[in-house]
Write a protein that holds these residues in place. Structure first.
Motif, PDB file in Angstrom:
ATOM      1  N   SER A   1       0.814  -1.221   0.000  1.00 52.99           N
ATOM      2  CA  SER A   1       0.000   0.000   0.000  1.00 52.99           C
ATOM      3  C   SER A   1       0.844   1.267   0.000  1.00 52.99           C
ATOM      4  N   GLY A   2       2.082   1.179   0.501  1.00 51.16           N
ATOM      5  CA  GLY A   2       2.928   2.365   0.558  1.00 51.16           C
ATOM      6  C   GLY A   2       3.718   2.641  -0.709  1.00 51.16           C
ATOM      7  N   THR A   3       3.764   1.672  -1.632  1.00 52.28           N
ATOM      8  CA  THR A   3       4.603   1.848  -2.821  1.00 52.28           C
ATOM      9  C   THR A   3       3.829   1.687  -4.130  1.00 52.28           C
ATOM     10  N   THR A   4       2.497   1.516  -4.039  1.00 48.26           N
ATOM     11  CA  THR A   4       1.660   1.476  -5.246  1.00 48.26           C
ATOM     12  C   THR A   4       0.372   2.252  -4.968  1.00 48.26           C
TER      13      THR A   4
ATOM     14  N   THR B   1      -1.387  -4.551   8.326  1.00 44.43           N
ATOM     15  CA  THR B   1      -2.669  -4.416   7.651  1.00 44.43           C
ATOM     16  C   THR B   1      -2.446  -3.713   6.322  1.00 44.43           C
ATOM     17  N   GLY B   2      -3.013  -4.268   5.262  1.00 41.96           N
ATOM     18  CA  GLY B   2      -2.866  -3.642   3.955  1.00 41.96           C
ATOM     19  C   GLY B   2      -3.201  -4.615   2.843  1.00 41.96           C
TER      20      GLY B   2
ATOM     21  N   THR C   1      -1.588  -4.096 -13.249  1.00 48.14           N
ATOM     22  CA  THR C   1      -2.421  -2.905 -13.464  1.00 48.14           C
ATOM     23  C   THR C   1      -2.081  -1.785 -12.479  1.00 48.14           C
ATOM     24  N   LEU C   2      -1.312  -2.096 -11.425  1.00 48.43           N
ATOM     25  CA  LEU C   2      -0.976  -1.101 -10.408  1.00 48.43           C
ATOM     26  C   LEU C   2       0.142  -0.183 -10.907  1.00 48.43           C
ATOM     27  N   ARG C   3       0.282   0.967 -10.256  1.00 51.49           N
ATOM     28  CA  ARG C   3       1.319   1.923 -10.603  1.00 51.49           C
ATOM     29  C   ARG C   3       2.169   2.245  -9.376  1.00 51.49           C
ATOM     30  N   CYS C   4       3.452   2.501  -9.630  1.00 45.69           N
ATOM     31  CA  CYS C   4       4.424   2.737  -8.554  1.00 45.69           C
ATOM     32  C   CYS C   4       4.232   4.114  -7.922  1.00 45.69           C
ATOM     33  N   ARG C   5       4.499   4.177  -6.618  1.00 48.09           N
ATOM     34  CA  ARG C   5       4.491   5.443  -5.884  1.00 48.09           C
ATOM     35  C   ARG C   5       5.733   5.564  -5.004  1.00 48.09           C
TER      36      ARG C   5
END
Length: 336
Positions: free
Chosen positions: A58-61, A84-85, A98-102
């Motif tokens: 959850s912190g990187t996508t 949790t995530g 389908t996810l994108r990097c953050r």
């Protein structure tokens, strides 16, 4: 010929400038001249080796903003810690793709965060192919330092992680010394398994500054040795011949006191070298937030402090490899 400078390793690419483990993060590190890059791997629901720092993503996508995955949010215990995530092992590779990097640290690296939501998550195969192509293009051998995450946990889900890694490295042409491969983990069990499978490379045992390795905790409980004990001479004696080296939290070399003043370099590098073990260290970062107190400057947590002062202690300790977030700064400093 012996190396005249430590191996400069792009830690998850060049995450000082681009979201970690993104395509542009690796492209930038390779263009800046690192000796190797470091992908971390976890596993998807259908057994694909995914390049992420953790299996909780959850912190990187952008997954937390994707309503189609809202029902996958859950709580799990990973290596003894409750999290949790959203977890890669609950998503197929087609879903993860389908996810994108953050950017993981947007408050410290807002420039990197400006690249959020633009690039897909990578597989291990993508990074292996990328590095091979860069080696050919640049006319030099560039290595991969492959970090295997949560091996005991992943095996307990029903995967034989060492088998997945062997198959991927073999298929990509990285298993038999074709290009410089280093394999590292905080768990020695998976390193031993891969060595027994005949994967040719350098095997490095990662050591935290505190705590115990989860594979040995699972097997031995409180009798498992701590990472600190393993870094002492008697612990290093036991490692010699089973791995090629260790990779330590930089604080184990800098040895800061309670006031943040460096008392190092500690004996760990010399002790390991005396037993024929190489020593890597992580992570050399220039921001005040990551520097030992003595080297912090003005301007807040995101400003660069006297990172060269801190890095000089590490260099002068004689380390064999350094992990850097800002590839250009690492290459410039450690190759002087």
């Amino acid at each position: 010929m012996p190396r005249t400078h430590p191996l400069v390793i792009g830690h998850r690419g060049a995450p000082g400038y681009r979201p970690e483990h993104s395509r542009s993060s690796y492209d930038l590190a390779l263009a800046m001249g690192v000796d190797a890059v470091e992908p971390d791997i976890v596993v998807s629901k259908d057994g694909v080796l995914v390049v992420r720092h953790e299996n909780e993503i959850s912190g990187t996508t952008d997954i937390a903003d994707r309503p189609e995955f809202a029902d996958r949010r859950t709580t799990k215990t990973v290596d003894g810690a409750e999290l949790t995530g959203w977890f890669t092992e609950d998503l197929t590779w087609d879903e993860i793709a389908t996810l994108r990097c953050r950017e993981r640290l947007p408050h410290l690296r807002p420039s990197s965060a400006s690249f959020d939501d633009q690039q897909p998550v990578l597989r291990l195969r993508d990074v292996l192919d990328l590095v091979r192509a860069a080696s050919l293009e640049q006319g030099r051998e560039i290595g991969v330092v492959l970090e295997i995450k949560h091996a005991t946990y992943i095996d307990a889900l029903g995967w034989e992680l060492s088998g997945l890694v062997e198959a991927e490295l073999t298929d990509a042409g990285w298993a038999q010394g074709e290009l410089p491969l280093t394999i590292e983990a905080f768990e020695s069990t998976v390193l031993q398994q891969l060595r027994e499978r005949g994967i040719r490379g350098t095997y490095i045992y990662l050591l935290e500054a505190a705590g115990r390795p989860f594979d040995l905790v699972a097997a031995l409980g409180r009798a498992a040795p701590t990472y600190k004990e393993t870094a002492r001479p008697a612990g290093l004696d036991r490692l010699a011949g089973t791995v090629d080296g260790i990779s330590v939290d930089k604080r184990m070399i800098l040895a800061p006191d309670k006031l943040g003043r460096v008392s190092g370099p500690s004996a760990v590098v010399a002790d390991a070298h005396a037993r024929g073990l190489r020593v890597f260290t992580w992570t050399c970062r220039p921001e005040n937030a990551f520097l030992v107190g003595q080297y912090r400057g003005r301007g807040g947590a995101a400003a660069f402090g006297d990172y060269e002062g801190e890095w000089a202690v590490i260099r002068d300790a004689g380390v064999d490899g350094v992990f850097v977030d800002h590839a250009d700064l690492g290459v410039e400093f450690f190759r002087r």
